[in-house]
Structures are given as C-alpha cells and as structure tokens.
Design an enzyme around this catalytic site. Structure first.
Site, PDB file in Angstrom:
ATOM      1  CD  GLU A 292      -3.158  -0.815   2.161  1.00 18.39           C
ATOM      2  OE1 GLU A 292      -2.891  -0.117   3.163  1.00 18.39           O
ATOM      3  OE2 GLU A 292      -4.241  -1.403   2.006  1.00 18.39           O
ATOM      4  CD  GLU A 384      -4.952  -5.231   3.030  1.00 15.91           C
ATOM      5  OE1 GLU A 384      -3.763  -5.527   2.818  1.00 15.91           O
ATOM      6  OE2 GLU A 384      -5.294  -4.341   3.827  1.00 15.91           O
TER       7      GLU A 384
END
Length: 466
Positions: A292, A384
């Site tokens: 991320e 995710e």
C-alpha cells in the site's frame, strides 16, 4: 508428495519456569507442577538432500514461561539449516529450539508452532527424545504414517488453471481464458503465525474451497527487516503448503509505513531475488511487490516497480507480478486522484497487474465507479479488502460488502479478503482463540465477516478449460 509423521507423547513429570531463562539453558522445574506436553512432528515436504519440517509443542499442564524444546536427530547427516518461531541451534545430534519473545509463555492447552528446513546425507528418520525444559516427553510414538495427500492436479485451482498470465485486462489460465481467483489473506505472519498450520490450510482449501492464499509479510513493524532469512524461509514454507493443497500463493511484500516503497528498494531486490529463484519452477506463485504505497507519487511507485520487476524476471520470467498503486492501492482515489495517472503512464513491463484495495464501510460508490472504469483499461487484482472500515474495525457493512463482491464477480476481478486470522478486530474471519484449536470452518469459530466470506468463496468456481 507430502509425507506426515506424528510423535505423540505425554510428560509424566513436572515442568515450568518462574522466569524467562537464557537461550540454551535449562531451568529447574517447579516442584509438584503437575504438567504434560504433546509434540507433533510433521515433514511437510522433502527433496534430494533436504526437507521442511513442522514441530508443534502443546502444553497440557500448568502454564510455562520460558521454554526450550530439545530433540535428537537419529542420523549423523541430518542438520537444521534454518528455522522460524524459535531460536534454533544444533550441537552434534542434539537440536534445541528456544522460545522467542512473543511465544515465551505457554498457557495450559496452548501450542507453539515451530518449523525448520533441514539437510540430510543418509536417512531422514524422524527425531527422537523430545524434551521440554529438560523433562522428557515420554510415551508412545504415534500410529502409522497416513497415506500421502492426493496429487494437487485435476480438481484444484492450480491443477485446472496451471500457470497464470495476464491477457488484456484479465487474469487468464493455461487455456488463455479469463478467470477469477477468490481467497483469503493472512494477517502479519510475525503476529499471527500460529494461525497458519496444516489444519488451517486444509480448512481453507477443502472447506472454504479457496483458490488463493495471500501471505502478508510485513517489512517493517517487527517483520522482514528484523530477520530477513527467517521471514524468507517462512514465506517459502507457506508457498509450499499452498502448493500441496492446489492453491495459488500470493507473496505480499507488505510495505505500509513508510509509504514510499523506494525506502525498501534494496530489501525488495534481495527478497524477491531469493523467493523468485527458489519458487521459479512452481505454477502457483504470484508476486505482489508493494502492498500500500501512500504519501508518494505514482512516478515514484512506477520507478520502484521498474527496478524490482526485472529482479523477479531474471529468475522467474513467467509469473504474474502485481504493482501497488497510489494512496493505499486505491488507484489514487484516497488522495484525490484516479486511475488516469496509471492509464496514461503504465509500468514498463509485461504480465503485470495493478492492485486495488478497499474497505467496504469506508469506500463505496465513488470507489466502485473508479474500479468499473479502470477495469476496462487496466488489469486489476484486489489483493486486499475488508468488510468493515478502513481501520480494520467497526461494524461490518454487509450491503456495501455484497455490492463490492457482486461487482468483482461481474468483472472477473480476483480478490483476497483481510484477514484469515483471529486478530482482535472485526475484519478478522475468526473469533479470538480459534487458532489454539483445529476448527477453522464451523459457524462457532467464524465472525460475521468470516461467515460472509466463506459463503462467497466456497461457491463453485467453474473455471473455463476450453
């Protein structure tokens, strides 16, 4: 082919420590501490001159704080090469595994899952003479070796689909047909490693009917940077466990803080060079090179990707690679941008996809609209997502979660849910304490989020083969 061996023994005498002992030392057992232990030893895989083993020690008596497990290798040529979840050492034929900080206390009924890779030059006979804190775990050796698991061929996700590749905006199988993989992500393996064992992986493959197992290896936060060799070895062992069950393994280089993946560029090159070389012959491995990215430009992320991908390609030219996107892998939406920055300036590499993450209670219509647009131009993979808020907590948003899952199914976008763990947060699939047992599927151990995801993942895949 997997071989399993079990050693079951019960201690007939006392165990226990009043304080943490130094590694390698044996403390006197507490007087009259009625206690016992069980050891399960498993050979998960074996190859020419080497093997991977798991050792599960269960405390059946009084709580123990600070422990050392010892056992004897029967053949002089058997050596421990690398281990995890304990401090490992070997002197002659005696192997010692001493607790690490996070598993130093074993409550009554609690277990510690350890493991190691080893080498051998003669036979690979099972170890003997297990002791815990110097007290023998006496008893009988477990029954006959169970029959080998069936070949993970026809009928499993990997058996049907084989080596994956990117075709246009889709993830495609060996028949060049678009497919969707559905599965679960671990939590940080430095915190919840006890949740990832033979029982939980069997449940994921057989009961949940998962196609995919994402292995979240944090780089910071007590992760890879603290023990590169140990974390690399553990990731490889989980890849093998997924392969043995016919599931795809998504290796996640879980960068989060700091948000610029270039901070970990050298670590990424080292890690991916190692795991790509080791797993190049496997058909079940997918690489996610930056979890991320946040607070950093797309240009910086692209620069990172174009340095890491060639390292993977040098060893494994065929595997799919997934690139994280700006603003916590939201294609930039969470920092006021959108997919056009990637569409107009894509990574200069082939056979790649772009990550998209969402949390259903926080990310709704505008995020879904972005995915719908982007999916016509970019190959996306939701590596995710959560059914709750972006914090990982709060109440599950069933309506938004179902809307997301329906959209991903419609667009054939693969996904992994956060998380296959017992974390104390509502995004976790399991209730606290589940990972101390062997049940990872019944309604009694599943949270509301876990029950929803199991119901969605376990429906038939109908993978196309022509």
């Amino acid at each position: 082919m997997k071989r399993m061996m079990a050693l079951l023994a019960t201690c007939a005498t006392a165990l226990g420590l009043s304080a943490l002992t130094a590694p390698g030392t044996v403390a006197a057992p507490q007087a009259e501490a009625a206690t016992g232990c069980r050891v399960d030893y498993t050979v998960a895989s074996q190859w020419q001159g080497g093997f991977q083993a798991g050792v599960k020690v269960t405390n059946l008596g009084s709580p123990v704080t600070g422990w050392t497990l010892k056992f004897t290798m029967p053949d002089a040529g058997q050596k421990v090469v690398q281990g995890w979840n304990a401090t490992w050492s070997q002197s002659g034929s005696t192997v010692s595994a001493t607790n690490v900080d996070w598993n130093r206390t074993l409550a009554t009924g609690a277990s510690a899952d350890l493991g190691f890779t080893g080498s051998f030059t003669g036979s690979n006979a099972k170890p003997t003479a297990f002791t815990l804190n110097g007290v023998p775990c006496t008893g009988s050796v477990g029954g006959e070796e169970p029959p080998p698991d069936p070949d993970p061929g026809t009928g499993t996700p990997v058996g049907i689909n084989g080596q994956l590749r990117v075709c246009g905006v889709n993830l495609c199988n060996q028949y060049n047909r678009p497919i969707q993989l559905r599965g679960m992500s671990t939590h940080g393996i430095q915190w919840f490693n006890q949740c990832y064992n033979n029982a939980s992986l069997d449940a994921l493959a057989k009961d949940w009917k998962s196609d995919l197992f994402r292995i979240a290896m944090y780089v910071q936060e007590q992760g890879y940077e603290t023990d590169p060799a140990g974390f690399t070895s553990r990731v490889n062992s989980l890849v093998d466990m997924a392969e043995a069950r016919g599931m795809y393994a998504l290796i996640d280089f879980h960068t989060l803080t700091p948000g610029d993946p270039n901070y970990n560029l050298d670590r990424a090159k080292t890690f991916f060079a190692s795991v790509a070389a080791r797993n190049a012959a496997k058909k079940n491995v997918i690489y996610e090179i930056a979890n991320e990215p946040n607070g950093v430009s797309w240009a910086a992320i692209k620069n990172y990707a174009e340095q890491v991908i060639p390292v993977i390609r040098a060893a494994d030219p065929d595997a799919v690679v997934i690139v994280g996107t700006r603003a916590w892998s939201s294609l930039g939406v969470s920092e006021g941008s959108n997919e056009t920055e990637v569409v107009n300036n894509p990574v200069n590499a082939t056979n790649i996809m772009y990550a998209f993450h969402f949390y259903a209670a926080s990310h709704k219509d505008n995020y879904r609209a972005t995915v719908s647009r982007a999916a016509t131009k970019l190959p996306l993979f939701v590596t995710e997502f959560g059914t709750v808020s972006a914090t990982g907590g709060g109440t599950m948003d069933r309506a938004s979660s179902v809307a997301w899952l329906d959209l991903l199914d419609q667009l054939k976008i693969s996904y992994a849910n956060w998380t296959y763990s017992e974390a104390n947060e509502s995004s976790a699939a399991f209730k606290p304490g589940t990972c101390n047992g062997t049940d990872y599927s019944s309604s009694g151990v599943l949270t509301e989020s876990g029950a929803l995801l199991k119901s969605r993942i376990s429906t038939p895949d109908s993978f196309p083969t022509s």
